[in-house]
Design a protein around this motif. Structure first.
Motif, PDB file in Angstrom:
ATOM      1  N   PHE A  62       0.804  -1.217   0.000  1.00  0.00           N
ATOM      2  CA  PHE A  62       0.000   0.000   0.000  1.00  0.00           C
ATOM      3  C   PHE A  62       0.842   1.275   0.000  1.00  0.00           C
ATOM      4  O   PHE A  62       0.325   2.357  -0.254  1.00  0.00           O
ATOM      5  CB  PHE A  62      -0.945   0.000   1.208  1.00  0.00           C
ATOM      6  N   THR A  63       2.118   1.138   0.287  1.00  0.00           N
ATOM      7  CA  THR A  63       2.996   2.309   0.295  1.00  0.00           C
ATOM      8  C   THR A  63       4.094   2.241  -0.764  1.00  0.00           C
ATOM      9  O   THR A  63       4.722   3.257  -1.047  1.00  0.00           O
ATOM     10  CB  THR A  63       3.656   2.476   1.677  1.00  0.00           C
ATOM     11  N   HIS A  64       4.332   1.052  -1.337  1.00  0.00           N
ATOM     12  CA  HIS A  64       5.422   0.909  -2.313  1.00  0.00           C
ATOM     13  C   HIS A  64       4.963   0.203  -3.599  1.00  0.00           C
ATOM     14  O   HIS A  64       5.602  -0.748  -4.053  1.00  0.00           O
ATOM     15  CB  HIS A  64       6.589   0.135  -1.705  1.00  0.00           C
ATOM     16  N   PRO A  65       3.865   0.642  -4.207  1.00  0.00           N
ATOM     17  CA  PRO A  65       3.489   0.030  -5.491  1.00  0.00           C
ATOM     18  C   PRO A  65       4.447   0.461  -6.592  1.00  0.00           C
ATOM     19  O   PRO A  65       5.059   1.532  -6.524  1.00  0.00           O
ATOM     20  CB  PRO A  65       2.077   0.580  -5.735  1.00  0.00           C
ATOM     21  N   GLY A  66       4.590  -0.384  -7.593  1.00  0.00           N
ATOM     22  CA  GLY A  66       5.427  -0.025  -8.736  1.00  0.00           C
ATOM     23  C   GLY A  66       6.896  -0.290  -8.547  1.00  0.00           C
ATOM     24  O   GLY A  66       7.711   0.109  -9.394  1.00  0.00           O
ATOM     25  N   LEU A 118       7.348  -6.525 -17.419  1.00  0.00           N
ATOM     26  CA  LEU A 118       7.850  -5.212 -17.007  1.00  0.00           C
ATOM     27  C   LEU A 118       8.966  -5.335 -15.980  1.00  0.00           C
ATOM     28  O   LEU A 118       9.838  -4.465 -15.898  1.00  0.00           O
ATOM     29  CB  LEU A 118       6.709  -4.380 -16.422  1.00  0.00           C
ATOM     30  N   GLY A 119       8.903  -6.381 -15.175  1.00  0.00           N
ATOM     31  CA  GLY A 119       9.899  -6.528 -14.116  1.00  0.00           C
ATOM     32  C   GLY A 119       9.625  -5.641 -12.921  1.00  0.00           C
ATOM     33  O   GLY A 119      10.507  -5.428 -12.085  1.00  0.00           O
ATOM     34  N   GLU A 120       8.413  -5.128 -12.813  1.00  0.00           N
ATOM     35  CA  GLU A 120       8.039  -4.265 -11.693  1.00  0.00           C
ATOM     36  C   GLU A 120       6.560  -4.447 -11.366  1.00  0.00           C
ATOM     37  O   GLU A 120       5.848  -5.133 -12.089  1.00  0.00           O
ATOM     38  CB  GLU A 120       8.307  -2.797 -12.022  1.00  0.00           C
ATOM     39  N   SER A 121       6.144  -3.846 -10.259  1.00  0.00           N
ATOM     40  CA  SER A 121       4.770  -3.981  -9.741  1.00  0.00           C
ATOM     41  C   SER A 121       4.465  -5.397  -9.294  1.00  0.00           C
ATOM     42  O   SER A 121       3.303  -5.793  -9.214  1.00  0.00           O
ATOM     43  CB  SER A 121       3.731  -3.522 -10.780  1.00  0.00           C
ATOM     44  N   GLY A 122       5.518  -6.145  -8.970  1.00  0.00           N
ATOM     45  CA  GLY A 122       5.306  -7.505  -8.479  1.00  0.00           C
ATOM     46  C   GLY A 122       4.607  -7.533  -7.129  1.00  0.00           C
ATOM     47  O   GLY A 122       3.846  -8.461  -6.846  1.00  0.00           O
ATOM     48  N   ILE A 123       4.855  -6.510  -6.296  1.00  0.00           N
ATOM     49  CA  ILE A 123       4.216  -6.492  -4.984  1.00  0.00           C
ATOM     50  C   ILE A 123       2.706  -6.310  -5.120  1.00  0.00           C
ATOM     51  O   ILE A 123       1.927  -6.911  -4.365  1.00  0.00           O
ATOM     52  CB  ILE A 123       4.837  -5.392  -4.082  1.00  0.00           C
ATOM     53  N   LEU A 179      -6.435  -0.371  -4.871  1.00  0.00           N
ATOM     54  CA  LEU A 179      -6.598   0.342  -6.140  1.00  0.00           C
ATOM     55  C   LEU A 179      -6.359   1.835  -5.958  1.00  0.00           C
ATOM     56  O   LEU A 179      -5.719   2.479  -6.811  1.00  0.00           O
ATOM     57  CB  LEU A 179      -7.991   0.080  -6.706  1.00  0.00           C
ATOM     58  N   HIS A 180      -6.849   2.409  -4.860  1.00  0.00           N
ATOM     59  CA  HIS A 180      -6.621   3.829  -4.589  1.00  0.00           C
ATOM     60  C   HIS A 180      -5.125   4.127  -4.468  1.00  0.00           C
ATOM     61  O   HIS A 180      -4.630   5.114  -5.033  1.00  0.00           O
ATOM     62  CB  HIS A 180      -7.348   4.230  -3.304  1.00  0.00           C
ATOM     63  N   CYS A 181      -4.404   3.281  -3.731  1.00  0.00           N
ATOM     64  CA  CYS A 181      -2.960   3.474  -3.583  1.00  0.00           C
ATOM     65  C   CYS A 181      -2.243   3.336  -4.926  1.00  0.00           C
ATOM     66  O   CYS A 181      -1.291   4.070  -5.219  1.00  0.00           O
ATOM     67  CB  CYS A 181      -2.402   2.469  -2.584  1.00  0.00           C
ATOM     68  N   GLU A 182      -2.715   2.394  -5.737  1.00  0.00           N
ATOM     69  CA  GLU A 182      -2.119   2.178  -7.060  1.00  0.00           C
ATOM     70  C   GLU A 182      -2.308   3.390  -7.967  1.00  0.00           C
ATOM     71  O   GLU A 182      -1.373   3.853  -8.634  1.00  0.00           O
ATOM     72  CB  GLU A 182      -2.760   0.944  -7.708  1.00  0.00           C
ATOM     73  N   LEU A 183      -3.523   3.913  -7.991  1.00  0.00           N
ATOM     74  CA  LEU A 183      -3.833   5.030  -8.893  1.00  0.00           C
ATOM     75  C   LEU A 183      -3.203   6.341  -8.430  1.00  0.00           C
ATOM     76  O   LEU A 183      -2.853   7.194  -9.254  1.00  0.00           O
ATOM     77  CB  LEU A 183      -5.351   5.197  -9.007  1.00  0.00           C
ATOM     78  N   SER A 184      -3.053   6.502  -7.111  1.00  0.00           N
ATOM     79  CA  SER A 184      -2.513   7.769  -6.589  1.00  0.00           C
ATOM     80  C   SER A 184      -0.984   7.803  -6.594  1.00  0.00           C
ATOM     81  O   SER A 184      -0.397   8.873  -6.452  1.00  0.00           O
ATOM     82  CB  SER A 184      -3.032   8.012  -5.174  1.00  0.00           C
ATOM     83  N   SER A 185      -0.347   6.643  -6.761  1.00  0.00           N
ATOM     84  CA  SER A 185       1.113   6.608  -6.765  1.00  0.00           C
ATOM     85  C   SER A 185       1.654   6.918  -8.158  1.00  0.00           C
ATOM     86  O   SER A 185       1.102   6.464  -9.166  1.00  0.00           O
ATOM     87  CB  SER A 185       1.603   5.215  -6.327  1.00  0.00           C
TER      88      SER A 185
END
Length: 244
Positions: A62-66, A118-123, A179-185
């Motif tokens: 929730f704090t480190h997406p992407g 992509l090699g990212e957003s695995g979390i 989803l909110h954390c994903e879209l706001s990051s």
């Protein structure tokens, strides 16, 4: 990328091998029974790995997406991708699922492929796996109870309630927060954010089915209760056990 492809192929081969083994040793139960055993095993493994990733290995989704994929995240997603490919092929071959479930499997496969590529957003991918698979063991238990004729029992009612509560909490509330954390990051790519929106929308499609199921089951329980309440009145009026 070739190593990823090889890893996914090995995972797919592993799931197929487990299924074939179950069919050979437990053939009397039928193909779907054994397939659901594989599904149950995947659910337990996926929940265990993703829970460890989210709560212990990190980072906090929730704090480190992407963020970049870790080796454990990559392995977990390859394991699940192999399972989804197996289950998708099984469902198409035996024609056991409708378009909604096939669409869900397709989106899951594409989502995991995207994150691996992509090699990212695995979390986030592992968090979605945890949220979707946490209800899997309960769902499979419900099916097994129905097959052995024990669904219309207190245990069956407890399993149904547990499934509904877990689904609503994880898919709607926790999923909405994710989803909110994903879209706001600013870190996750636009296509990953679109995938998150699509998966959350799919959860609401399932939610409609669950609401309809809950209403139908509640009405059925109420009608059964009314019938049981009416039975003593019939007996007291001397309408039961009357003989000429």
């Amino acid at each position: 990328m070739s190593l990823l492809a090889a890893g996914v192929f090995l995972c797919l081969s592993g799931w197929v091998s487990i299924y074939v083994y179950l069919c050979n040793t437990n053939g009397s139960r039928g193909y779907e029974w054994n397939c659901r055993l594989v599904t149950l095993l995947h659910g337990l493994l996926a929940c265990s790995f993703t829970a460890y990733i989210g709560y212990i290995d990190g980072p906090w989704p929730f704090t480190h997406p992407g963020t970049k994929n870790s080796p454990l995240q990559t392995f977990t997603m390859m394991l699940s991708l192999g399972y989804f490919l197996f289950d998708m092929a099984w469902c198409v071959y035996f024609r056991t699922e409708g378009p909604v479930m096939l669409a869900h499997h397709t989106m899951s496969i594409l989502g995991i492929l995207l994150v691996l590529w992509l090699g990212e957003s695995g979390i986030e991918g592992c968090s979605v796996l945890f949220g979707t698979e946490i209800t899997n063991p309960v769902l499979q238990t419900r099916w097994f109870l129905r097959e052995v004729g024990r669904h219309e029992t207190l245990l069956g009612d407890l399993v149904d309630v547990t499934f509904v509560v877990l689904f609503v909490f994880m898919r709607v509330f926790v999923g909405g927060w994710m989803l909110h954390c994903e879209l706001s990051s600013p870190r996750p790519t636009f296509v990953v954010k679109c995938g998150g929106v699509a998966l959350y929308a799919m959860s609401w499609v399932f939610m409609v089915d669950i609401v309809n199921f809950t209403i139908k089951k509640t009405k059925k329980k109420h009608q059964r209760w009314k019938a049981q309440q009416a039975l003593p009145a019939v007996v007291s009026n001397g309408l039961k056990g009357k003989t000429d």
